[in-house]
Design a protein around this motif. Structure first.
Motif, mmCIF file in Angstrom:
data_model
loop_
_atom_site.group_PDB
_atom_site.id
_atom_site.type_symbol
_atom_site.label_atom_id
_atom_site.label_comp_id
_atom_site.label_asym_id
_atom_site.label_seq_id
_atom_site.Cartn_x
_atom_site.Cartn_y
_atom_site.Cartn_z
ATOM 1 N N PHE A 4 10.097 5.837 24.113
ATOM 2 C CA PHE A 4 9.883 4.477 24.594
ATOM 3 C C PHE A 4 10.950 4.063 25.602
ATOM 4 O O PHE A 4 10.743 3.117 26.377
ATOM 5 N N LEU A 5 12.090 4.769 25.608
ATOM 6 C CA LEU A 5 13.136 4.506 26.603
ATOM 7 C C LEU A 5 12.920 5.334 27.863
ATOM 8 O O LEU A 5 13.324 4.943 28.956
ATOM 9 N N ILE A 6 12.274 6.490 27.706
ATOM 10 C CA ILE A 6 12.137 7.426 28.831
ATOM 11 C C ILE A 6 10.901 7.152 29.675
ATOM 12 O O ILE A 6 10.978 7.059 30.911
ATOM 13 N N ILE A 7 9.761 7.008 29.038
ATOM 14 C CA ILE A 7 8.492 6.929 29.774
ATOM 15 C C ILE A 7 8.478 5.790 30.803
ATOM 16 O O ILE A 7 7.993 5.987 31.932
ATOM 17 N N PRO A 8 9.005 4.595 30.503
ATOM 18 C CA PRO A 8 9.015 3.545 31.541
ATOM 19 C C PRO A 8 9.883 3.892 32.759
ATOM 20 O O PRO A 8 9.719 3.277 33.821
ATOM 21 N N GLU A 9 10.774 4.865 32.610
ATOM 22 C CA GLU A 9 11.638 5.253 33.722
ATOM 23 C C GLU A 9 10.977 6.236 34.680
ATOM 24 O O GLU A 9 11.511 6.526 35.750
ATOM 25 N N LEU A 10 9.818 6.771 34.315
ATOM 26 C CA LEU A 10 9.157 7.784 35.128
ATOM 27 C C LEU A 10 8.269 7.130 36.182
ATOM 28 O O LEU A 10 7.657 6.093 35.948
ATOM 29 N N SER A 11 8.212 7.763 37.346
ATOM 30 C CA SER A 11 7.418 7.249 38.457
ATOM 31 C C SER A 11 6.345 8.258 38.833
ATOM 32 O O SER A 11 6.605 9.469 38.898
ATOM 33 N N SER A 12 5.141 7.764 39.097
ATOM 34 C CA SER A 12 4.041 8.648 39.496
ATOM 35 C C SER A 12 4.244 9.193 40.909
ATOM 36 O O SER A 12 3.569 10.149 41.310
#
Length: 360
Positions: free
Chosen positions: A108-116
């Motif tokens: 939940f901390l990592i996934i929002p930091e990823l960009s498509s």
């Protein structure tokens, strides 16, 4: 848990750039890193520092402490300077420290930091199946790079990689580091005459580096194991027996009813990092003898060859540095999986390798 991020990732940028210099933020991709326990965490940080210097990237580093009795989850965002000079390059760093009990919260901390808009790679400092977090993050990444330390059950490890549903995504860092040796052997034995010499061999010694203060039971021999498995798959050797002693592994093979041996053993070496192959010595009929070794640095492999009636002039093969240069980073992030990797794993997944080794 004691961390060494400042020394390994660079200094925290908290002050304006000096007059006459520029500070640039760069990110070619996002690199998620997972490491557990202090020794592997320190190793992974060194590797990340090497990668970031060649390919500036956004770093998300997850350090898992499996020994603590405390339950905790900490995160810290910062910018790290990875180059010096008039134009300094900085990378975004998200540092996550967690106990085992809190790992389930990490995605939940990592996934929002990823960009498509940006590629994402995952670097794991262990066997993939040891870290459940890998399965959760695997759908979000384009490539999973892993580096297992000394493997406790070689056959089980090989079988687990072969059984991965999306194994084309996975890159074995130990396999990548054997590339200079696979290419060198292919170049040395590129003619029918030289290949005959290799088929006439009755013993091959593969030496790999270890620190003087590390026991045989703890030193990583994964690269040596993978290289001999590659030779076996390419030359159609038939495995006869495996004898692991306190200071070496003696593997007996046969081909066309002709027996020969492969011996893997560690040696002290001040050129190569621990676990790296330092030399290959081949001896056979008619006094055939080949010695390939790193002698001066980690970019050149010297080749010595002789038979009962000929002694060739020694020569050197340039292989590039897989410790400090761009070669390793390019191999793990840009190259497709080698077609020879899975056949090598199939050799190691045989019943004879399906056993626990000496305690580590």
């Amino acid at each position: 848990m004691q961390m060494y991020e400042d020394e390994l990732f660079g200094t925290l940028s908290t002050t304006p750039s000096p007059e006459g210099s520029n500070m640039l933020r760069a990110s070619l991709f996002t690199l998620i890193v997972i490491a557990q326990d202090q020794e592997r965490i320190a190793h992974a940080q060194n590797l990340v520092h090497l990668i970031a210097q060649k390919y500036p990237c956004k770093i998300i580093f997850i350090a898992i402490d499996s020994e603590t009795k405390e339950s905790f989850l900490r995160r810290q965002c910062s910018h790290r300077c990875i180059t010096e000079g008039k134009t300094s390059i900085t990378c975004d760093l998200l540092m996550i420290e967690t106990s085992v009990e809190e790992i389930h919260k990490v995605p939940f901390l990592i996934i929002p930091e990823l960009s498509s808009d940006q590629p994402v790679f995952l670097l794991v400092a262990h066997e993939p199946e040891e870290i459940p977090l890998v399965n959760i993050l695997e759908p979000y990444v384009g490539r999973v790079v892993f580096e297992a330390p000394r493997v406790n059950n070689i056959g089980a490890f090989a079988a687990s990689i072969l059984a991965l549903p999306h194994r084309a995504k996975y890159v074995d860092l130990n396999w990548a580091k054997t590339k200079p040796w696979r290419e060198s052997l292919s170049r040395v034995f590129s003619t029918s005459e030289k290949l005959l010499h290799l088929n006439m061999s009755n013993r091959i010694d593969i030496r790999y580096s270890k620190n003087t203060d590390v026991s045989f039971e703890r030193v990583s021999d994964a690269q040596a194991l993978l290289l001999q498995a590659w030779l076996s798959s390419r030359l159609n050797w038939i495995l006869v027996s495996i004898d692991e002693q306190k200071d070496h592994i003696h593997i007996k093979y046969t081909k066309d009813n002709k027996p020969f041996s492969v011996v893997l053993f560690p040696t002290d070496n001040n050129i190569m990092e621990e676990g790296s192959i330092t030399s290959i010595e081949i001896a056979g009929e008619n006094e055939v003898h080949y010695l390939l070794s790193y002698e001066q640095d980690d970019r050149h492999i010297a080749v010595h060859a002789s038979t009962h009636d000929r002694c060739e002039m020694p020569y050197t093969l340039f292989v590039g540095s897989f410790q400090k240069g761009r070669a390793l980073a390019s191999e793990i992030f840009q190259q497709a999986m080698s077609e020879q990797y899975l056949p090598s794993l199939k050799v190691l997944s045989s019943t004879a390798w399906q056993k626990k080794r000496a305690s580590i």
